[in-house]
Write an enzyme that holds these catalytic residues in place. Structure first.
Site, PDB file in Angstrom:
ATOM      1  CG  HIS A 108      24.464  -5.325 -12.526  1.00 28.54           C
ATOM      2  ND1 HIS A 108      23.857  -4.226 -11.752  1.00 28.54           N
ATOM      3  CD2 HIS A 108      24.739  -6.367 -11.633  1.00 28.54           C
ATOM      4  CE1 HIS A 108      23.739  -4.774 -10.532  1.00 28.54           C
ATOM      5  NE2 HIS A 108      24.128  -5.884 -10.398  1.00 28.54           N
ATOM      6  CE1 TYR A 121      27.736  -8.870  -7.814  1.00 24.27           C
ATOM      7  CE2 TYR A 121      26.996  -7.828  -9.693  1.00 24.27           C
ATOM      8  CZ  TYR A 121      26.801  -8.329  -8.421  1.00 24.27           C
ATOM      9  OH  TYR A 121      25.551  -8.442  -8.050  1.00 24.27           O
ATOM     10  CG  PHE A 179      24.577   3.402  -6.747  1.00 21.83           C
ATOM     11  CD1 PHE A 179      25.674   4.503  -6.417  1.00 21.83           C
ATOM     12  CD2 PHE A 179      23.557   4.023  -7.618  1.00 21.83           C
ATOM     13  CE1 PHE A 179      25.738   5.547  -6.958  1.00 21.83           C
ATOM     14  CE2 PHE A 179      23.839   5.237  -8.274  1.00 21.83           C
ATOM     15  CZ  PHE A 179      24.705   6.154  -7.775  1.00 21.83           C
ATOM     16  CG  HIS A 180      26.137   6.707  -2.659  1.00 25.38           C
ATOM     17  ND1 HIS A 180      25.253   6.737  -3.629  1.00 25.38           N
ATOM     18  CD2 HIS A 180      27.141   7.538  -2.460  1.00 25.38           C
ATOM     19  CE1 HIS A 180      25.876   8.043  -4.480  1.00 25.38           C
ATOM     20  NE2 HIS A 180      27.073   8.341  -3.813  1.00 25.38           N
ATOM     21  NE  ARG A 192      20.166   7.776 -10.683  1.00 26.49           N
ATOM     22  CZ  ARG A 192      20.817   6.825 -10.957  1.00 26.49           C
ATOM     23  NH1 ARG A 192      20.119   5.881 -11.764  1.00 26.49           N
ATOM     24  NH2 ARG A 192      22.071   6.728 -10.803  1.00 26.49           N
ATOM     25  NE  ARG A 193      22.382  10.372 -12.376  1.00 21.98           N
ATOM     26  CZ  ARG A 193      22.604   9.353 -13.221  1.00 21.98           C
ATOM     27  NH1 ARG A 193      21.610   8.835 -14.214  1.00 21.98           N
ATOM     28  NH2 ARG A 193      23.678   8.618 -13.288  1.00 21.98           N
TER      29      ARG A 193
END
Lengths: 216, 174, 540
Positions: free
Chosen positions: C217, C221, C369-370, C431-432
Site C-alpha cells: 500500500h 504513496y 488503481f488505474h 481480475r487478471r
C-alpha cells in the site's frame, strides 16, 4: 518417508471412504528424493524395462508409453502408485513392487534425461475441430483447455503434469478411456477423470492423434 | 504557524467524514458481526489428498449433526472440487477451503462468498444466499496460465425444495 | 540554473522511465484487445500473462522509480540550491537500477517470469527476475542516501529555516520509500531469491503475502507524492497565483508518511493467514490516510481559485472558467484531482472491512488503481515532464497545444478504460483473466464493456505515443527555452515559526517505527510460532 507413508495408510484405513488417488505427496522431501536420482544407476535398472519401453525410453509397442523426456516427478509417482496399488496394471505392479524409493528416483532421472520421442507429422487440417478443445477448452462442459496444464507444446509442467506430446496414439487413447471409465484413478481429486468422462469417443481419438503427432 | 480558519473547518469536516465511514464499518462489524475470512488455520497442502477432512470422498456439501451446513471444497489448477454443488437458500453455510498447489481466490459473483485460498492454510467463510439461482464460482486470483478456465457451478435452490431433494440431509429443523 | 550533473541525471532517469512507460503502454493496449475475445487469433494465455507481468513491472516499478529519482535530483538541486552530493554515487545508483531492470526484463519478456508484479509464490519465476527487481530497488536506496545527506547538509547550513516545501515532500517520500521497500525487500532477499536459486526447498506463502502487503500500500504513496509536490509547488504558480497553505502541505506529507505504512492488511482482508482483529486495525488506519489526500485536494483547489480570482474570475463557480486551462500543469492538476475523487471513492469501497468481499480481486480493483495511478499520478508525471524537460534540455516545448491534447486524451482514455472496469467488477468479473470462458448468463453481460475498454485503450496508446513524440520533438526544437529557472510557487503566508518537531524527520521515523511494530509485529512473528507448512515451487 516410509513413516509418513505408514501414517497416511493408517489414516486411509481408518476412514470409511475409499483410498486417496495417490499416496505420494509433493513435499520438499519427495522432490529432493526425485532430484537426487542417479541417472547412471537408473540406466542399469532400465535394462529390465527396455523390452517394453525401448532401449532409449522410446517404446516400439504403441500400447506401452514412451518414457524418454518425461517429467521425473511424474515417472516417480507412477512407479510409486503401481507399488502402492493406486494405479493398477499387473505387469507394472509386479515390477514396481521390487523397487525401492531410490530405485524409482534413479529410473526417473535416467528416463527424464533421454531425448523425447517425436511422432510422425500429420495433416493439420484434420485437427481443426479438436484444436478448439486444446486451445480453448469447452466452457459448456467446464473442460479447461489441454494446453494450460500440459503446456503449449504438450511438454508437461511442474510438478507432475506429464508430457503427452509424442506419445503413441494408442497409448493416449487407452489412457483417456481409462480415466473416463474410472479404471485409472491415480489423478488427485479426479482432475483427469472429470475431464475424460465428458469426452466423446471421437474427441478422444482426435486428441490422441493430435498429441501423438504434435511436432516440437 | 499559520492555519487558515477555512482550512481548519475543512479539517473538521474531513475528520467528521472519516468518523462517519468508520462508524459504518463498526456498525456492520459489531452489530451484524460481519468479518472477512480470518481463521488462521494451517494445513499441509502437499498432503491434502491424504488428510481426513479434505480426502477426495469427503468433499462436498454436508449437513452437520447440529443442522448447519458445511461445504468442504478444494481449489487446484484448474478447477474447484467438487465441480457442481447444490445449496439451500436462506441457510447459514460454512465453506472450508484448501489449495493443493498455488494461490487461488474464490468468488461467487453478486454474493459475499469470497475468500483467498492460500496453500498451507484453510480458509473458512460462513454466509447465506438469499436468492435462488445458478451461480458461477470463479477463481479470482492469478494461479497460472489456466486461471481463466478455473471455475465451477453452484445452484442455490429454495430451502424447502432443497430439503425435499436431499432427504439424506433431512430431519431436524428446516 | 542547474549544473550539468543534475540535468544529465534527471534527463537520463526520465529517459529510462518514459521508455519503460511507452513499451508498457503498447502492452496495455494489446491486453485490452486480447482479453476482449473479439480477435480469437490473438488469444494466448502465455503471451498475455507475460505481457501483464511486464506491463505491471514496467509501469509500477520502472517508470515510477526512475521518474522519482530524476525528479528528486532536480528538486534537491533547485529547491536547496546546491549541487548533487557525490554525483558519481548518483550515477552508480542509476546504473545499478538500470542493470537490475535489464536483468528482470530478460525473463519477463521471454515468458519466464509470468508471476505478475506481485510475485505470487509458490508459482516460481526465474531467479534473474527476483534478483533484477532487488537491484532496481537497491539502486534507488543510493538515491535515498543522497537525498537525505543533501537535506541534512542544507539544514545544518540554514539553522531555523524551514526546509523548502518541494524538498520537504521529497524527504518525506525518501523515508516513506525506505520503510516501504523493506517489506518486499525482506520477501525477495530472505524468501524468493534463496528459494528460486534452489538454496531453500520451500516458501511460506502466508509470510510472503504479509511482507508483500507491507510494501503494497505505501508504495502507492511513494508514486503519488511527486504528483502532490507538483500540485503544491508548481501548480499554483502555473495558474498565476499562490499556494494557499505551506504549513498544511507539510502536514499532508507527514500524514502520508505516517499513515500509509501500517495499513497494508486491507489487501489481505480475504486472506486466511491473518486474524480479523489485525485486519480491522489496519482497516481503521486505512481511513486515516484519506485525511492528507483530502487536505491536498482542498489546498490545491483553493490555490487554483485564488489564481483564477487574481486573474479576474468571478462568481461562486464562475472562476472555474477563468482558470489557466491552456497551461499543461494546471490542466493536468484539475484532471488529476477529478480522477482522484472518483478513484478515492472506489478506494473507500475497497478499504471497507465488510464491503470488500463483493469487489475483492474483481475487475473493480484494476479499475480503481488505474484511476489513481495511471490517472492521477501519471498525468502529473506528464505535466512535470512538460515543465522540466525544457528546463533540463534548454530547448523549448515544441507545441503547447499538442501537450494539452495529450493530457485530454489521456483523461478521456482513462475514463473510458476504468469505468467499464468498475462495472465489470460489480458484475463479478475476476481480475487478471486473459479471456472470458465461463458459460453462464452473467458473463454474457460483460461483453459490451470490453468494447469500451478497447476504445479507452486505443486512446491511451495514442496519447502515450503523442507524449513520447512531444518530448523527442522538443529535443530538436530550434528555439531555446527562455525561462530556465524552476518555477516554485510562493505561499500566501510564508512559513514562519515552524515548530522544530515538524522538520525533525527523526521524530517521524520513530513514530512510523512504533506504528509498524504494533501493526506488523505480531502478524509477522506469528509465522515463526505457528506450525506452518511451506510450499514447494510450482510452474505455470
Amino acid at each position: 518417508m516410509r513413516k509418513i507413508l505408514a501414517i497416511a495408510l493408517c489414516l486411509g484405513a481408518g476412514a470409511v471412504s475409499a483410498a486417496p488417488a495417490t499416496q505420494v505427496a509433493w513435499t520438499a522431501e519427495t522432490l529432493d528424493l526425485v532430484a537426487s536420482g542417479d541417472s547412471e544407476r537408473g540406466e542399469q535398472l532400465a535394462t529390465a524395462c527396455s523390452s517394453c519401453h525401448g532401449t532409449d525410453g522410446i517404446s516400439l509397442n504403441p500400447a506401452f508409453p514412451s518414457l524418454a523426456g518425461q517429467l521425473p516427478t511424474y515417472l516417480y509417482r507412477q512407479l510409486r502408485d503401481y507399488k502402492d496399488g493406486s494405479r493398477e496394471n499387473p505387469l507394472m505392479q509386479n515390477f514396481a513392487s521390487g523397487l525401492s524409493d531410490q530405485d524409482m528416483a534413479d529410473l526417473a532421472a535416467w528416463y527424464s534425461r533421454q531425448k523425447p520421442s517425436v511422432g510422425p507429422q500429420a495433416d493439420s487440417e484434420r485437427f481443426e475441430a479438436i484444436t478448439a478443445l486444446v486451445r480453448r477448452g469447452d466452457s459448456k462442459r467446464i473442460i479447461p483447455p489441454c494446453r494450460v496444464c500440459h503446456g503449449e507444446n504438450g511438454q508437461g509442467e511442474r510438478i507432475d503434469t506429464p508430457r503427452i506430446a509424442g506419445l503413441s496414439q494408442t497409448y493416449l487413447e487407452q489412457t483417456l478411456q481409462a480415466y473416463g471409465d474410472g479404471s485409472r484413478h491415480n489423478d488427485i481429486y479426479g482432475r483427469m477423470r472429470l475431464i475424460a468422462k465428458q469426452l466423446t469417443a471421437e474427441e478422444i481419438r482426435l486428441l490422441s492423434e493430435y498429441y501423438a503427432t504434435l511436432q516440437p | 504557524m499559520h492555519i487558515d480558519p477555512l482550512e481548519k473547518k475543512w479539517i473538521y469536516i474531513v475528520l467528521g467524514m472519516t468518523a462517519l465511514f468508520l462508524g459504518g464499518i463498526f456498525f456492520t462489524t459489531f452489530v451484524f458481526d460481519i468479518h472477512p475470512p480470518s481463521n488462521v488455520e494451517t494445513i499441509d497442502s502437499a498432503r491434502l489428498h491424504l488428510s481426513e477432512e479434505f480426502a477426495e470422498d469427503n468433499l462436498g456439501v454436508k449437513r452437520q449433526p447440529d443442522g448447519t451446513i458445511k461445504v468442504i471444497m478444494v481449489a487446484g489448477r484448474y478447477g474447484f472440487f467438487p465441480r457442481r454443488i447444490t445449496l439451500p437458500a436462506d441457510t447459514p453455510i460454512t465453506f472450508r477451503w484448501a489449495s493443493i498447489d498455488v494461490l487461488h481466490g474464490v468468488h461467487m459473483p453478486m454474493t459475499n462468498m469470497s475468500t483467498m485460498v492460500v496453500p498451507g492454510y484453510v480458509s473458512e467463510i460462513t454466509t447465506e444466499f438469499p436468492k435462488p439461482g445458478d451461480y458461477p464460482m470463479l477463481c479470482n486470483e492469478y494461479c497460472g496460465l489456466g486461471h481463466d478456465f478455473m471455475w465451477s457451478k453452484v445452484t442455490v435452490e429454495e430451502k424447502q425444495a432443497w430439503m425435499r431433494r436431499h432427504p439424506n440431509f433431512g430431519g431436524g429443523e428446516s | 540554473m542547474t549544473d550539468t550533473h543534475t540535468r544529465q541525471l534527471s534527463i537520463w532517469n526520465f529517459g529510462v522511465a518514459f521508455s519503460a512507460f511507452l513499451i508498457a503502454a503498447f502492452m496495455g493496449f494489446y491486453q485490452v484487445v486480447e482479453r476482449s475475445g473479439i480477435f480469437p487469433a490473438l488469444e494466448s494465455a502465455k503471451v498475455y500473462f507475460a505481457s501483464v507481468s511486464s506491463h505491471g513491472v514496467l509501469m509500477a516499478y520502472v517508470l515510477t522509480t526512475f521518474f522519482i529519482m530524476g525528479f528528486g535530483y532536480y528538486t534537491a538541486a533547485t529547491a536547496l540550491q546546491r549541487p548533487i552530493w557525490k554525483p558519481v554515487l548518483a550515477w552508480a545508483g542509476f546504473g545499478l537500477s538500470l542493470f537490475g531492470t535489464v536483468l528482470a526484463a530478460i525473463p519477463l519478456l521471454t515468458g519466464k517470469a509470468s508471476v505478475l508484479y506481485t510475485f505470487y509464490p509458490p508459482i516460481q519465476a526465474s531467479s534473474l527476475f527476483y534478483i533484477g527487481v532487488a537491484l532496481l530497488v537497491a539502486g534507488s536506496w543510493v538515491w535515498c542516501v543522497i537525498m537525505i545527506v543533501m537535506t541534512h547538509q542544507w539544514q545544518k547550513e540554514n539553522p531555523g529555516r524551514p526546509i523548502p516545501l518541494a524538498m520537504f515532500g521529497t524527504a518525506a517520500n525518501v523515508f516513506l520509500w525506505l520503510w516501504t521497500s523493506a517489506g518486499v525487500g525482506m520477501e525477495v532477499l530472505f524468501q524468493l531469491i534463496p528459494w528460486s536459486l534452489g538454496w531453500r526447498d520451500t516458501v511460506d506463502p502466508g509470510l510472503a503475502r504479509t511482507l508483500f502487503v507491507w510494501t503494497l500500500h505505501p508504495i502507492v504513496y511513494f508514486w503519488l507524492i511527486p504528483a502532490y509536490i507538483a500540485m503544491y509547488c508548481f501548480v499554483p504558480r502555473a495558474a498565476g497565483g499562490y499556494l494557499f497553505s505551506d504549513e498544511m502541505a507539510r502536514f499532508a506529507f507527514l500524514g502520508l508518511l505516517v499513515f500509509s505504512l501500517p495499513i497494508g492488511f486491507h489487501h489481505l482482508y480475504m486472506d486466511p493467514e491473518q486474524a480479523a482483529g489485525w485486519k480491522l486495525l489496519h482497516g481503521i488506519l486505512t481511513f486515516m490516510v484519506a485525511v492528507p489526500t483530502l487536505i491536498t485536494g482542498f489546498t490545491v483547489f483553493a490555490s487554483l481559485e485564488i489564481a483564477s480570482r487574481l486573474n479576474g474570475g468571478r462568481g461562486l463557480l464562475g472562476w472555474i472558467g477563468r482558470l489557466a486551462w491552456g497551461n499543461p500543469m494546471v490542466l493536468a492538476a484539475v484532471l488529476a484531482l477529478l480522477m482522484l475523487i472518483l478513484g478515492g471513492f472506489g478506494g473507500i469501497v475497497n478499504a471497507s472491512y465488510a464491503l470488500n468481499a463483493m469487489v475483492h480481486n474483481t475487475a473493480w480493483v484494476p479499475g480503481h488503481f488505474h484511476l489513481i495511478f495511471a490517472g492521477t499520478t501519471v498525468i502529473m508525471y506528464f505535466a512535470i515532464a512538460y515543465h522540466l524537460w525544457p528546463r533540463l534540455t534548454g530547448k523549448a516545448l515544441c507545441n503547447n497545444n499538442l501537450a494539452l491534447i495529450q493530457l485530454w486524451t489521456w483523461f478521456v482514455g482513462m475514463t473510458l478504460l476504468s469505468t467499464p472496469w468498475h462495472v465489470l467488477g460489480l458484475l463479478g468479473q475476476p481480475r487478471r483473466i486473459s479471456s472470458v470462458t465461463y458459460h453462464s448468463l452473467l458473463t454474457l453481460a460483460w461483453q459490451p464493456y470490453e468494447l469500451f475498454m478497447i476504445m479507452g485503450g486505443a486512446l491511451l496508446l495514442g496519447s502515450a505515443v503523442l507524449f513520447g513524440y512531444i518530448l523527442l520533438k522538443s529535443l530538436r526544437n530550434p528555439s531555446p527555452q527562455v525561462d530556465l529557472e524552476p518555477n516554485y510557487a510562493d505561499p500566501i503566508h510564508p512559513p514562519r515559526d515552524m515548530p522544530a518537531w515538524v522538520e525533525n524527520m527523526k521524530i517521524w521515523n520513530v513514530i512510523v517505527a512504533g506504528f509498524m511494530l504494533v501493526s506488523f509485529g505480531i502478524p509477522i512473528l506469528q509465522f515463526f510460532f505457528l506450525k506452518t507448512y511451506d510450499s514447494v515451487p510450482w510452474g505455470y
